[in-house]
Design a protein around this motif. Structure first.
Motif, PDB file in Angstrom:
ATOM      1  N   TRP A  14      65.008  65.454  31.107  1.00 30.61           N
ATOM      2  CA  TRP A  14      66.110  64.744  30.268  1.00 30.61           C
ATOM      3  C   TRP A  14      67.481  65.782  29.883  1.00 30.61           C
ATOM      4  O   TRP A  14      67.198  67.284  29.962  1.00 30.61           O
ATOM      5  CB  TRP A  14      65.528  64.534  28.765  1.00 30.61           C
ATOM      6  CG  TRP A  14      64.375  63.768  28.702  1.00 30.61           C
ATOM      7  CD1 TRP A  14      63.002  64.308  28.744  1.00 30.61           C
ATOM      8  CD2 TRP A  14      64.072  62.246  29.132  1.00 30.61           C
ATOM      9  NE1 TRP A  14      61.990  63.299  28.944  1.00 30.61           N
ATOM     10  CE2 TRP A  14      62.723  61.966  28.987  1.00 30.61           C
ATOM     11  CE3 TRP A  14      65.343  61.336  29.019  1.00 30.61           C
ATOM     12  CZ2 TRP A  14      62.398  60.679  29.108  1.00 30.61           C
ATOM     13  CZ3 TRP A  14      64.660  60.150  29.370  1.00 30.61           C
ATOM     14  CH2 TRP A  14      63.433  59.587  29.253  1.00 30.61           C
ATOM     15  N   ASN A  23      70.733  51.166  30.609  1.00 35.99           N
ATOM     16  CA  ASN A  23      70.457  50.292  31.827  1.00 35.99           C
ATOM     17  C   ASN A  23      70.924  48.821  31.747  1.00 35.99           C
ATOM     18  O   ASN A  23      71.575  48.698  30.644  1.00 35.99           O
ATOM     19  CB  ASN A  23      68.751  49.973  31.333  1.00 35.99           C
ATOM     20  CG  ASN A  23      68.082  49.268  32.591  1.00 35.99           C
ATOM     21  OD1 ASN A  23      68.546  49.301  33.717  1.00 35.99           O
ATOM     22  ND2 ASN A  23      67.131  48.373  32.350  1.00 35.99           N
ATOM     23  N   VAL A  34      62.875  52.290  34.772  1.00 37.30           N
ATOM     24  CA  VAL A  34      62.072  53.375  34.108  1.00 37.30           C
ATOM     25  C   VAL A  34      61.307  54.158  34.910  1.00 37.30           C
ATOM     26  O   VAL A  34      61.461  55.325  34.733  1.00 37.30           O
ATOM     27  CB  VAL A  34      61.002  52.340  33.077  1.00 37.30           C
ATOM     28  CG1 VAL A  34      59.885  53.401  32.339  1.00 37.30           C
ATOM     29  CG2 VAL A  34      61.620  51.609  32.065  1.00 37.30           C
ATOM     30  N   VAL A  37      63.724  56.875  36.018  1.00 39.96           N
ATOM     31  CA  VAL A  37      64.066  58.054  35.200  1.00 39.96           C
ATOM     32  C   VAL A  37      62.961  58.904  34.673  1.00 39.96           C
ATOM     33  O   VAL A  37      62.974  60.062  34.658  1.00 39.96           O
ATOM     34  CB  VAL A  37      64.737  57.169  33.828  1.00 39.96           C
ATOM     35  CG1 VAL A  37      64.796  58.260  32.973  1.00 39.96           C
ATOM     36  CG2 VAL A  37      66.144  56.638  34.409  1.00 39.96           C
ATOM     37  N   ILE A  38      61.524  58.069  34.816  1.00 43.38           N
ATOM     38  CA  ILE A  38      60.470  58.837  34.532  1.00 43.38           C
ATOM     39  C   ILE A  38      59.461  58.895  35.642  1.00 43.38           C
ATOM     40  O   ILE A  38      58.692  57.802  35.762  1.00 43.38           O
ATOM     41  CB  ILE A  38      59.760  58.045  33.212  1.00 43.38           C
ATOM     42  CG1 ILE A  38      60.715  58.264  32.011  1.00 43.38           C
ATOM     43  CG2 ILE A  38      58.671  58.953  32.722  1.00 43.38           C
ATOM     44  CD1 ILE A  38      60.516  57.577  30.797  1.00 43.38           C
ATOM     45  N   ILE A  60      56.776  59.956  24.402  1.00 44.20           N
ATOM     46  CA  ILE A  60      57.310  58.919  24.607  1.00 44.20           C
ATOM     47  C   ILE A  60      57.237  57.872  23.678  1.00 44.20           C
ATOM     48  O   ILE A  60      56.067  57.564  23.179  1.00 44.20           O
ATOM     49  CB  ILE A  60      56.887  58.321  26.122  1.00 44.20           C
ATOM     50  CG1 ILE A  60      57.263  59.097  27.278  1.00 44.20           C
ATOM     51  CG2 ILE A  60      57.391  56.813  26.210  1.00 44.20           C
ATOM     52  CD1 ILE A  60      58.755  59.216  27.433  1.00 44.20           C
ATOM     53  N   VAL A 142      64.482  46.093  28.601  1.00 41.88           N
ATOM     54  CA  VAL A 142      64.779  47.529  28.651  1.00 41.88           C
ATOM     55  C   VAL A 142      66.446  47.812  28.300  1.00 41.88           C
ATOM     56  O   VAL A 142      66.867  47.541  29.445  1.00 41.88           O
ATOM     57  CB  VAL A 142      64.050  48.308  29.728  1.00 41.88           C
ATOM     58  CG1 VAL A 142      64.539  50.003  29.514  1.00 41.88           C
ATOM     59  CG2 VAL A 142      62.640  48.039  29.745  1.00 41.88           C
ATOM     60  N   PHE A 145      67.404  54.711  27.597  1.00 40.51           N
ATOM     61  CA  PHE A 145      66.560  56.019  27.209  1.00 40.51           C
ATOM     62  C   PHE A 145      67.340  56.763  26.177  1.00 40.51           C
ATOM     63  O   PHE A 145      68.712  56.889  26.376  1.00 40.51           O
ATOM     64  CB  PHE A 145      66.357  56.621  28.588  1.00 40.51           C
ATOM     65  CG  PHE A 145      65.622  55.729  29.451  1.00 40.51           C
ATOM     66  CD1 PHE A 145      64.060  55.598  29.557  1.00 40.51           C
ATOM     67  CD2 PHE A 145      66.492  55.017  30.402  1.00 40.51           C
ATOM     68  CE1 PHE A 145      63.649  54.709  30.556  1.00 40.51           C
ATOM     69  CE2 PHE A 145      65.798  54.269  31.345  1.00 40.51           C
ATOM     70  CZ  PHE A 145      64.709  54.189  31.521  1.00 40.51           C
ATOM     71  N   ALA A 147      66.998  60.713  24.513  1.00 40.93           N
ATOM     72  CA  ALA A 147      66.556  61.900  24.329  1.00 40.93           C
ATOM     73  C   ALA A 147      67.550  62.979  23.826  1.00 40.93           C
ATOM     74  O   ALA A 147      67.921  63.805  24.714  1.00 40.93           O
ATOM     75  CB  ALA A 147      65.944  62.181  25.511  1.00 40.93           C
ATOM     76  N   ALA A 158      61.315  61.340  23.240  1.00 40.97           N
ATOM     77  CA  ALA A 158      62.133  60.436  24.130  1.00 40.97           C
ATOM     78  C   ALA A 158      61.937  58.916  24.011  1.00 40.97           C
ATOM     79  O   ALA A 158      60.633  58.801  24.054  1.00 40.97           O
ATOM     80  CB  ALA A 158      62.089  61.040  25.645  1.00 40.97           C
ATOM     81  N   VAL A 160      62.313  54.927  24.901  1.00 43.62           N
ATOM     82  CA  VAL A 160      62.674  53.935  26.021  1.00 43.62           C
ATOM     83  C   VAL A 160      63.057  52.610  25.089  1.00 43.62           C
ATOM     84  O   VAL A 160      62.125  52.219  24.128  1.00 43.62           O
ATOM     85  CB  VAL A 160      61.379  53.591  26.864  1.00 43.62           C
ATOM     86  CG1 VAL A 160      61.886  52.560  27.770  1.00 43.62           C
ATOM     87  CG2 VAL A 160      60.824  54.625  27.504  1.00 43.62           C
ATOM     88  N   TRP A 210      68.379  58.480  16.331  1.00 44.91           N
ATOM     89  CA  TRP A 210      68.182  57.741  17.432  1.00 44.91           C
ATOM     90  C   TRP A 210      69.049  56.324  17.166  1.00 44.91           C
ATOM     91  O   TRP A 210      69.795  55.646  17.953  1.00 44.91           O
ATOM     92  CB  TRP A 210      66.969  57.216  17.709  1.00 44.91           C
ATOM     93  CG  TRP A 210      66.161  58.336  18.583  1.00 44.91           C
ATOM     94  CD1 TRP A 210      66.850  59.610  18.986  1.00 44.91           C
ATOM     95  CD2 TRP A 210      64.877  58.449  19.244  1.00 44.91           C
ATOM     96  NE1 TRP A 210      65.863  60.173  19.528  1.00 44.91           N
ATOM     97  CE2 TRP A 210      64.877  59.625  20.020  1.00 44.91           C
ATOM     98  CE3 TRP A 210      64.142  57.466  19.395  1.00 44.91           C
ATOM     99  CZ2 TRP A 210      63.734  59.977  20.522  1.00 44.91           C
ATOM    100  CZ3 TRP A 210      62.881  57.528  20.134  1.00 44.91           C
ATOM    101  CH2 TRP A 210      63.008  58.755  20.739  1.00 44.91           C
TER     102      TRP A 210
END
Length: 220
Positions: A14, A23, A34, A37-38, A60, A142, A145, A147, A158, A160, A210
């Motif tokens: 991150w 996204n 996803v 990124v992960i 997560i 989605v 993300f 973080a 973090a 999603v 967030w």
């Protein structure tokens, strides 16, 4: 008490300078991005207690924005909420930790199917927190993300970020009324204006970090 094993990532994937990664949910509704990124190599399964204060890892959280006809479902956490560092804060995000025992979906080769696991966790959390079934909303999309590192909570989590559109407004009902309150549908602009007022007046009900980042940066 039986140990709770949850899903996390290594913290080094991150970028703290870019806490919000967006996204295109219309082009990628199932969130294939996803896994880019992960990557699997950065996934970690560990006891939640060990991860809570260790910034080497990021727990997560599927962070779900619930919408209905152009409005967003918001709420406020009470003093009895499990994560005391967020007590009193308002939020537009629903969801929680990925519980491996409840949510994990495994590929035939024994690896974790990340997107299916995240979607399963999303469905479970919406059921537990709002009494919803998957028939009550469209398939989750989605959005991106998140973080950040602005607080001690941020440093070890973090998100999603997903969105779901309800089929009927009246379906939602907070199940943990002692932990969550002030459930309401509001426009995105009204939520942002309310948060600005709360910060100006030092109202403890201001948005958690967030939620603020998403409301200010993403057109939902």
């Amino acid at each position: 008490m039986k140990p709770e094993f949850i899903l996390a990532t290594m913290g080094d994937i991150w970028d703290e300078e870019k806490p919000l990664i967006l996204n295109d949910p219309l082009a990628d509704p199932r969130g294939a991005y996803v896994s880019e990124v992960i990557p699997d190599s950065k996934l970690v399964i560990a006891q939640r207690e060990m991860l809570e204060s260790n910034p080497t890892y990021r727990q997560i959280i599927p962070y779900v924005i619930v919408t209905y006809r152009g409005e967003i479902l918001s709420y406020r956490r009470t003093s009895k909420v499990g994560e005391q560092r967020l007590a009193g804060k308002s939020s537009v995000g629903w969801g929680g930790h990925v519980d491996i025992a409840k949510d994990a979906v495994w590929n035939t080769d024994g690896s974790l199917c990340l997107i299916s696991t995240l979607l399963g966790c999303t469905n479970r959390e919406l059921s537990e927190e709002l009494g919803l079934t998957s028939e009550d909303y469209e398939s989750p999309r989605v959005l991106g993300f998140i973080a950040g590192s602005g607080s001690e909570v941020d440093k070890v989590h973090a998100g999603v970020v997903l969105t779901v559109e309800l089929s009927m407004e009246g379906r939602v009902k907070i199940t943990a009324e002692d932990e969550l309150t002030d459930l309401s549908f509001e426009t995105q602009s009204d939520i942002e204006l309310g948060d600005e007022y709360d910060r100006m007046t030092d109202n403890p009900g201001e948005l958690e970090s967030w939620s603020r980042a998403i409301i200010q940066s993403v057109v939902i």
